[in-house]
Enzyme design. Structure first.
Site, short mmCIF file in Angstrom:
data_model
loop_
_atom_site.label_atom_id
_atom_site.label_comp_id
_atom_site.label_asym_id
_atom_site.label_seq_id
_atom_site.Cartn_x
_atom_site.Cartn_y
_atom_site.Cartn_z
N ARG A 335 -1.13 7.93 2.89
CA ARG A 335 -0.38 9.38 2.09
C ARG A 335 -0.90 8.26 0.35
O ARG A 335 -1.67 8.01 0.57
CB ARG A 335 0.71 8.95 1.48
CG ARG A 335 1.68 9.42 0.15
CD ARG A 335 2.99 9.15 0.48
NE ARG A 335 3.98 9.62 1.02
CZ ARG A 335 4.90 8.01 1.30
NH1 ARG A 335 3.80 6.77 1.13
NH2 ARG A 335 4.74 7.84 2.43
N GLY A 336 -1.20 10.06 -0.75
CA GLY A 336 -1.49 9.44 -1.29
C GLY A 336 -0.88 8.83 -2.56
O GLY A 336 0.14 9.20 -2.52
N THR A 337 -1.33 7.40 -2.62
CA THR A 337 -0.56 6.47 -3.72
C THR A 337 -1.56 5.35 -4.60
O THR A 337 -2.69 5.42 -4.09
CB THR A 337 0.17 5.30 -1.97
OG1 THR A 337 0.35 6.45 -1.76
CG2 THR A 337 0.99 5.19 -3.29
N THR A 338 -0.60 4.98 -5.37
CA THR A 338 -2.46 4.01 -6.46
C THR A 338 -1.01 2.89 -6.45
O THR A 338 0.33 3.27 -6.85
CB THR A 338 -2.83 4.58 -7.94
OG1 THR A 338 -3.46 4.43 -8.11
CG2 THR A 338 -1.71 4.77 -8.42
N THR A 354 2.69 3.97 -7.57
CA THR A 354 3.90 5.52 -7.45
C THR A 354 2.67 5.78 -6.36
O THR A 354 1.84 6.36 -6.03
CB THR A 354 2.83 5.67 -8.88
OG1 THR A 354 1.97 5.77 -9.16
CG2 THR A 354 4.14 4.50 -10.12
#
Length: 513
Positions: A335-338, A354
């Protein structure tokens, strides 16, 4: 990177994110001010990975001893509608070497908590006004940000989402090729997001949850979505005590339930502790075999406890004993997560993860950002889509983590990577605390991930890989480090000063302030 400085250190997923956070430290702000400023900058520089329309968690320990986990993750809507009436559709993200399916559309939008989270952190622990904390992001959004090679790759992966609607195509179009997403080196401006951020700094979170921006989001979701006025108005940040475990004389503070990531990491650490000698005493192949077995046990235990009233059943002694015996005897069947990690000279420590999912595909009119697609994430909806309970926090794998050692060392770390978050963090912790590796080496060492009887291995030439693959007929070998295996951005402080590492798998950056 190692540095002696009187301000602090930051590790993040983009240079602009790190610069915003480090700049706040230089202005006299603390680690929590820096984390807030870094988040807003990430919304500008890392739009595929995080946004105002998403959510996350901050694991924070203040110098005065207060230790809190801020839960500002997405919440399910208060009302549901028949699935056939929703804007909810599948897309396929192409990673080149692999593909993954997601669901997007306005019907995939859960109530966003990121903005409320930033204001809660600033009120509880910050020392600077919000107008100062949004300022670096406002400037960057107006002036534009050069798209990095990594961000350009991410745009290409999720192209079906970021080209799904006219609003998305207009906002994220290449300056030179309007029909394409931006390429590396091109300047991406977002004046609408600059206006939103500036208004948030001046007017506060009501603008987002009850004011004009809220009305815009609600109006947008009336056609095929679920987000309503009561959802936004009723959203609340939850402040929890961390899940604390002892491992090799270190105190590890994890994200507590209802997040599942912290529990699974604690489960893995408990299994390692109970198996006797340090796992590093074994050879490379045996180390990885044991690690794969622990990953398999963790996933099996998670599925077995889905129906339990409390996910903490994972840590019951009888359950640990059963899986420990299974590991000793046999292999268990994106998933897109940073991530942003900050430590300041006063001893404040912050780890924040987030996410915006992949984004729902629709940009908020006049807002310059995309709402999340959390209701379309399979791993957030393990029981199936459209079966969620109303007005509940979604379960997450995100686990911003803090480590406190007997030698006064403090470490802040976390990772992006969907279901690989738990295995990435677990491996770094074991390398760091059991293997006694330097922080940079603990992050850089090759990783594995085992899930659903399938083994993914990083670096085919690493010692012991050939022997390991003999035990796992279903496998994939990645020849180089890859974002599939997470992105652990970590910082540390101790008697020797500050240290930090940005995971090269996700374009990590470290800056001393």
């Amino acid at each position: 990177m190692r540095a002696r400085t009187h301000r602090g250190i930051v590790a993040a997923g983009h240079t602009l994110t790190a610069q915003a956070a480090a700049g706040i430290l230089r202005q006299g702000g603390n680690a929590f001010d820096a984390a807030v400023a870094g988040f807003f900058a990430a919304c500008v520089a890392e739009p595929v990975l995080t946004a105002l329309g998403g959510g996350g968690f901050l694991n924070a320990r203040a110098a005065d001893g207060r230790h809190q986990v801020f839960d500002f993750f997405a919440q399910t809507p208060r009302e549901s509608r028949p699935p056939e009436s929703l804007d909810f559709r599948p897309i396929v993200a192409d990673f080149g070497a692999d593909q993954q399916g997601f669901h997007v559309g306005l019907g995939a939008v859960a109530t966003p908590g990121a903005v409320a989270g930033m204001f809660a952190v600033q009120r509880e622990l910050g020392s600077m006004p919000m107008s100062d904390l949004v300022a670096p992001a406002v400037s960057a959004a107006r002036a534009g940000v050069r798209v990095s090679q990594f961000q350009a790759y991410l745009f290409s992966v999720v192209a079906p989402i970021y080209q799904a609607t006219a609003g998305a195509r207009a906002l994220y179009a290449s300056p030179k090729q309007p029909d394409c997403l931006p390429c590396a080196g091109q300047l991406l401006r977002n004046p609408e997001l600059a206006e939103v951020l500036e208004t948030l700094g001046a007017e506060g979170e009501d603008f987002f949850y009850r004011g004009d921006l809220a009305k815009t989001m609600i109006g947008q979701c009336e056609s095929g979505g679920l987000l309503g006025a009561a959802d936004l108005d009723g959203y609340r940040v939850v402040i929890r005590a961390p899940l604390e475990v002892d491992f090799r004389g270190h105190q590890i503070a994890l994200n507590p339930e209802p997040s599942i990531g912290g529990l699974l990491i604690a489960f893995g650490l408990a299994l390692v502790s109970a198996l006797g000698p340090r796992w590093t005493d074994a050879g490379p192949a045996e180390q990885r075999l044991l690690l794969a077995q622990i990953m398999g046990a963790s996933q099996h235990a998670r599925l077995a406890t889905l129906a339990d009233s409390s996910a903490s059943a994972l840590l019951k002694p009888e359950r640990l004993a059963r899986y420990r015996a299974q590991i000793r005897g046999r292999r268990l069947s994106w998933r897109g997560t940073t991530q942003l990690s900050v430590i300041d000279a006063a001893g404040n420590v912050a780890s924040m993860t987030t996410s915006n999912g992949e984004g729902c595909g629709a940009v908020v009119p006049g807002g310059g950002f995309m709402l999340n697609n959390m209701l379309g994430e399979e791993d957030l909806n393990p029981g199936g889509f459209h079966l969620w309970q109303p007005n509940r926090r979604l379960c997450s794998m995100m686990c911003p983590t803090l480590v406190f050692g007997p030698d006064q060392r403090q470490v802040a770390l976390g990772s992006g990577g969907s279901n690989r978050i738990r295995t990435a963090i677990l491996q770094v912790l074991l390398h760091l605390l059991d293997g006694r590796q330097a922080l940079a080496d603990a992050v850089a060492l090759p990783r594995i991930h085992f899930e659903n009887d399938f083994l993914s291995v990083e670096n085919a030439s690493a010692p012991g890989v050939g022997k390991l693959l003999e035990s796992f007929p279903m496998h994939k070998v990645w020849d180089e480090r890859n974002l599939f295996f997470g992105g652990v951005h970590a910082v540390a402080s101790g008697p020797a000063g500050f240290a930090g590492v940005g995971d090269p798998r996700r374009d990590g950056v470290v800056l001393a302030a």
